[in-house]
Design a protein around this motif. Structure first.
Motif, mmCIF file in Angstrom:
data_model
loop_
_atom_site.group_PDB
_atom_site.id
_atom_site.type_symbol
_atom_site.label_atom_id
_atom_site.label_comp_id
_atom_site.label_asym_id
_atom_site.label_seq_id
_atom_site.Cartn_x
_atom_site.Cartn_y
_atom_site.Cartn_z
ATOM 1 N N GLU A 449 -75.933 25.413 -26.004
ATOM 2 C CA GLU A 449 -74.567 25.682 -26.439
ATOM 3 C C GLU A 449 -73.590 24.659 -25.875
ATOM 4 N N ALA A 450 -72.959 23.904 -26.758
ATOM 5 C CA ALA A 450 -71.991 22.894 -26.320
ATOM 6 C C ALA A 450 -70.823 23.537 -25.587
ATOM 7 N N ALA A 451 -70.473 24.763 -25.960
ATOM 8 C CA ALA A 451 -69.370 25.451 -25.290
ATOM 9 C C ALA A 451 -69.671 25.697 -23.818
ATOM 10 N N VAL A 452 -70.962 25.831 -23.477
ATOM 11 C CA VAL A 452 -71.356 26.013 -22.081
ATOM 12 C C VAL A 452 -71.548 24.668 -21.394
ATOM 13 N N ARG A 453 -72.210 23.735 -22.063
ATOM 14 C CA ARG A 453 -72.495 22.437 -21.462
ATOM 15 C C ARG A 453 -71.230 21.672 -21.095
ATOM 16 N N GLU A 454 -70.248 21.724 -21.999
ATOM 17 C CA GLU A 454 -69.084 20.856 -21.803
ATOM 18 C C GLU A 454 -67.776 21.467 -22.278
ATOM 19 N N GLY A 455 -67.773 22.774 -22.534
ATOM 20 C CA GLY A 455 -66.582 23.413 -23.072
ATOM 21 C C GLY A 455 -65.554 23.811 -22.027
ATOM 22 N N GLU A 456 -64.420 24.317 -22.520
ATOM 23 C CA GLU A 456 -63.347 24.804 -21.651
ATOM 24 C C GLU A 456 -63.659 26.225 -21.194
ATOM 25 N N PHE A 457 -62.973 26.632 -20.121
ATOM 26 C CA PHE A 457 -63.235 27.920 -19.478
ATOM 27 C C PHE A 457 -61.929 28.708 -19.398
ATOM 28 N N PHE A 458 -62.029 30.026 -19.656
ATOM 29 C CA PHE A 458 -60.857 30.895 -19.532
ATOM 30 C C PHE A 458 -61.293 32.203 -18.888
ATOM 31 N N ASP A 459 -60.750 32.474 -17.709
ATOM 32 C CA ASP A 459 -61.076 33.692 -16.955
ATOM 33 C C ASP A 459 -60.268 34.860 -17.526
ATOM 34 N N LEU A 460 -60.935 35.967 -17.835
ATOM 35 C CA LEU A 460 -60.271 37.135 -18.407
ATOM 36 C C LEU A 460 -59.945 38.205 -17.371
ATOM 37 N N THR A 461 -60.208 37.929 -16.097
ATOM 38 C CA THR A 461 -60.056 38.959 -15.066
ATOM 39 C C THR A 461 -58.633 39.493 -14.992
ATOM 40 N N TYR A 462 -57.636 38.614 -14.955
ATOM 41 C CA TYR A 462 -56.262 39.062 -14.718
ATOM 42 C C TYR A 462 -55.774 40.008 -15.810
ATOM 43 N N ALA A 463 -56.302 39.848 -17.021
ATOM 44 C CA ALA A 463 -55.869 40.693 -18.130
ATOM 45 C C ALA A 463 -56.590 42.035 -18.152
ATOM 46 N N ASN A 464 -57.611 42.189 -17.314
ATOM 47 C CA ASN A 464 -58.426 43.408 -17.362
ATOM 48 C C ASN A 464 -58.481 44.160 -16.035
ATOM 49 N N GLN A 465 -57.626 43.769 -15.094
ATOM 50 C CA GLN A 465 -57.650 44.407 -13.773
ATOM 51 C C GLN A 465 -57.393 45.909 -13.866
ATOM 52 N N ALA A 466 -56.406 46.295 -14.662
ATOM 53 C CA ALA A 466 -56.023 47.706 -14.735
ATOM 54 C C ALA A 466 -56.474 48.350 -16.042
ATOM 55 N N GLN A 467 -57.385 47.700 -16.720
ATOM 56 C CA GLN A 467 -57.849 48.201 -18.014
ATOM 57 C C GLN A 467 -58.772 49.391 -17.809
ATOM 58 N N GLU A 468 -58.436 50.512 -18.421
ATOM 59 C CA GLU A 468 -59.212 51.738 -18.244
ATOM 60 C C GLU A 468 -60.647 51.590 -18.742
ATOM 61 N N GLY A 469 -60.840 50.817 -19.785
ATOM 62 C CA GLY A 469 -62.178 50.669 -20.357
ATOM 63 C C GLY A 469 -62.970 49.520 -19.773
ATOM 64 N N PHE A 470 -62.476 48.958 -18.673
ATOM 65 C CA PHE A 470 -63.160 47.814 -18.051
ATOM 66 C C PHE A 470 -63.130 48.002 -16.537
ATOM 67 N N ASP A 471 -64.290 47.994 -15.906
ATOM 68 C CA ASP A 471 -64.394 48.179 -14.453
ATOM 69 C C ASP A 471 -64.396 46.813 -13.782
ATOM 70 N N SER A 472 -63.235 46.366 -13.319
ATOM 71 C CA SER A 472 -63.133 45.021 -12.748
ATOM 72 C C SER A 472 -63.838 44.900 -11.401
ATOM 73 N N CYS A 473 -64.235 46.025 -10.819
ATOM 74 C CA CYS A 473 -65.014 45.964 -9.567
ATOM 75 C C CYS A 473 -66.479 45.643 -9.836
ATOM 76 N N ARG A 474 -66.996 46.060 -11.011
ATOM 77 C CA ARG A 474 -68.412 45.885 -11.306
ATOM 78 C C ARG A 474 -68.653 45.052 -12.562
ATOM 79 N N GLU A 475 -67.573 44.564 -13.188
ATOM 80 C CA GLU A 475 -67.716 43.731 -14.381
ATOM 81 C C GLU A 475 -66.876 42.467 -14.232
ATOM 82 N N TYR A 476 -67.354 41.417 -14.880
ATOM 83 C CA TYR A 476 -66.608 40.156 -14.874
ATOM 84 C C TYR A 476 -66.748 39.525 -16.251
#
Length: 714
Positions: A449-476
């Motif tokens: 996958e070119a997106a992995v080999r040389e693509g850009e990266f965007f961390d989604l953590t900050y948008a999901n810290q308080a998300q009820e359907g996402f456990d930011s302690c056990r998911e990334y």
């Protein structure tokens, strides 16, 4: 095209040892030892096909050992200053020699190493070896140094505790005292030399590196005013060690893993690396540095890559074991964001405890979400320690090493998982096989996958810290992007399956100029297709297995009509149809031909025709059958990928597609061996094909057509 560097670390002494009858603290005669020759073409190809670009052969330099090689002109080492029967690979006894344990013919050991370098290159991998600059064995004495080279310490003035002309540090007038290590002392060293872990007294303890002595690069650690530096004139050791690097570079290796690089001044590295790279610009230097405050200094002075042990490794270990929150991953990639491409990520190495050990996670599969993060998150290299891919536990009581969750580097031993995997993979348990397949899939994705080999990266953590359907302690979760292709990765560190709602923030849409749209994604682990509605600051719902990851690939250049395939009416027999794919690729590799131009694949008997330059010999026909069954036994996974015509890999030809083929294509991957557009049915992995039997062949001299008749036996 930039490739993802993936390193396979292996200790040859253990890797190639197939002996099962092991005794604690056994000798080489009792327990056996792996050899250079253990890495034959087939073994190296298996490692390469797993997805590795480089192999780090650990412990190549001749080091102190209790095994007697005096018959070959090599000095014996005193047992009191050797750890374990085999000895530490980092107590170097001769910088210009290789370990005689690893040779079939000790007198030809250097030739055997040269041949292994060539074999490794021939299968498409590069070679990394250790350089141990900080310390040597207590009884260091080179038997193989080139003519005219002065040995380490040969010209030292032992009456001086410190001198830039000396190669070692001395405890003037004081003999070495090993009473804290053993009560039966017969080893003599007068005056005592400073110990490798910067202990400058004459009485090292059991936790010191007492089997080694510190090299002197011009730093006076015991100056009355504190540590002082004396680099002008240049210390004698600088040129000696630089020449050693140049000696091994001339052998054609591709990189050095530099042991405890931070215990050697950066000024030396600047000097030595620049000298080596004048001759070999592409040669890699990988540094073992634990002080994060010095990362940028070592990179500025020539290092290509550094261990990120106290950063990302410690963080991921904590997340795996539940002592840290997954959202801490963000902090640790940010801490090295400006030098990320120089960070080497890993989950195991010879110094650290095995993931599957009782001292870490207890089960190897618990590392998969962490492996997905370490491999797929950025473009920097990843390293895997031999046995990790099968869940090696490191819980053997080998001898000197004891039972500590680590695989011994001091004893003659054999690893059950590696032994079974590289003799008959059918001996692996279902859990070991599944874990290996998971690593193989992750590595193949990283390369494909070119997106992995040389693509850009965007961390989604900050948008999901308080998300009820996402456990930011056990998911990334994070995104990777290259062109119109985006990959969403969700790692689940918990012990239960998750139905996660992952918010993609408006900032990601603005940053990448993404449209709001519906997409059909393909989950790259399972091959299943998942519909997603991409909306600003809204969530997409994905299912992620326990201790697993979801890797969802989609294109921003797809229209709703693109999701329709042309109809497929054939009713293939999946085992034979999968064998057709295998045979096509095998013939292409053996005879440099095109895929079959005429194929009839049936349950009882199948026929395929190829255009060849000349008629194959009987021996080549037998090799076709042998190699097919070998490929089948490799148990390569069969996976599927949905792509539009604009994103078909370069090596996939579309000239044989029907005229009414849809814009959306399904690519069938057989491990890393073959990829071909196909809508037919296949087995889940090659071992389900059964046995391949070559029934006969026909040769048409006029057309240069070679027809193969075969069947698969379930």
């Amino acid at each position: 095209m930039k490739d993802k560097i993936v390193i396979y670390q292996v200790l040859p002494r253990l890797f190639g040892n197939r002996n099962e009858a092991l005794v604690e603290s056994g000798t080489i005669a009792e327990n056996g030892c792996g050899k250079f020759s253990s890495f034959d073409d087939e073994t190296l190809k298996t490692i390469h096909d797993m997805g590795f670009t480089h192999i780090w052969f650990t412990g190549i330099l001749r080091h102190a050992t209790q095994t007697d090689y005096s018959a070959f002109g090599l000095p014996r080492q005193h047992a009191e200053v050797v750890k374990g029967k085999a000895g530490s690979p980092y107590a170097i006894a001769d910088y210009y020699d290789v370990d005689p344990d690893l040779a079939d013919d000790v007198s030809q050991r250097m030739t055997e190493w040269d041949e292994l370098i060539k074999r490794t290159h021939d299968v498409g991998m590069k070679v990394i070896m250790d350089f141990v600059p900080n310390h040597v064995a207590r009884e260091y004495k080179s038997a193989c140094k080139p003519v005219g080279v002065r040995d380490l310490g040969e010209d030292d003035d032992t009456s001086l505790a410190f001198s830039t002309k000396n190669n070692f540090y001395y405890c003037w007038g004081t003999p070495l005292d090993l009473s804290l290590i053993t009560s039966d002392i017969s080893y003599s060293e007068i005056p005592a030399k400073a110990t490798g872990n910067d202990y400058f007294g004459a009485r090292p303890g059991v936790n010191d590196w007492y089997e080694t002595i510190k090299l002197n690069y011009g730093v006076d650690y015991c100056d009355a005013g504190g540590k002082s530096y004396h680099f002008d004139p240049r210390p004698d050791i600088w040129d000696k060690m630089t020449n050693i690097l140049l000696f091994w570079a001339s052998k054609g290796i591709d990189g050095f893993r530099c042991d405890m690089a931070e215990m050697v001044p950066t000024e030396f590295w600047n000097y030595a690396i620049s000298k080596v790279k004048e001759r070999r610009p592409s040669l890699l230097f990988i540094g073992e540095v634990y002080d994060r405050s010095q990362y940028r200094t070592y990179i500025a002075n020539g290092f290509d890559y550094l261990y990120d042990k106290v950063g990302m490794y410690d963080c991921l270990r904590g997340v795996i074991t539940g002592t840290r929150s997954a959202n801490e991953i963000t902090h640790w990639w940010q801490a090295t964001d400006d030098i990320n491409e120089h960070m080497l990520y890993f989950l195991e190495n010879h110094d650290e405890q095995r993931v599957a050990s009782d001292f870490f996670a207890g089960e190897g599969d618990k590392a998969i979400p962490a492996a997905a993060v370490a491999i797929l998150m950025r473009t920097n290299p990843f390293m895997l320690y031999s046995g990790q891919e099968f869940g090696e536990r490191g819980m053997d009581h080998e001898g000197f090493s004891g039972t500590d969750g680590r695989t011994t580097i001091f004893d003659y031993w054999s690893l059950s998982t590696v032994r079974r995997a590289f003799t008959d993979c059918n001996l692996l348990t279902d859990e070991e096989r599944k874990l290996s397949d998971s690593y193989r899939t992750l590595l193949n994705i990283a390369h494909r996958e070119a997106a992995v080999r040389e693509g850009e990266f965007f961390d989604l953590t900050y948008a999901n810290q308080a998300q009820e359907g996402f456990d930011s302690c056990r998911e990334y979760a994070f995104l990777r992007k290259k062109g119109d292709i985006i990959i969403l990765v969700v790692a689940n560190f918990s012990s239960s399956d998750r139905l996660s709602d992952v918010i993609i923030p408006a900032h990601a849409f603005d940053f990448w100029q993404m449209p709001e749209m519906k997409v059909l994604s393909r989950e790259l682990f399972s091959g299943r297709y998942v519909g997603m509605k991409l909306m600003r600051d809204s969530s997409v719902r994905v299912k992620v297995p326990a201790h697993g990851c979801g890797i969802f690939k989609f294109s921003l250049n797809m229209k709703d009509s693109d999701y329709l395939f042309n109809e497929h009416h054939k009713k293939e027999f999946p085992p034979a149809h999968t064998a057709e794919h295998l045979l096509n690729q095998l013939m292409m590799r053996m005879f440099h031909c095109e895929r079959s131009y005429n194929a009839h694949i049936e349950r009882k008997k199948s026929k395929m025709s190829f255009i060849l330059e000349q008629k194959p010999t009987r021996q080549q026909e037998k090799e076709i059958e042998r190699r097919m069954n070998e490929l089948i036994q490799e148990d390569m996974p069969i996976t599927y990928e949905l792509v539009d015509r604009d994103h078909v890999p370069e090596d996939v030809k579309l000239d044989r597609l029907p005229d009414d083929a849809s814009e959306m294509l399904r690519l069938v991957h057989i491990g890393n061996f073959d990829v071909c557009p196909c809508l037919g049915k296949h087995v889940r992995s090659t071992s389900q094909i059964g046995r391949f039997e070559l029934l006969g062949t026909n040769w048409d001299e006029l057309k240069h057509s070679f027809r193969i008749r075969f069947k698969v036996v379930q």
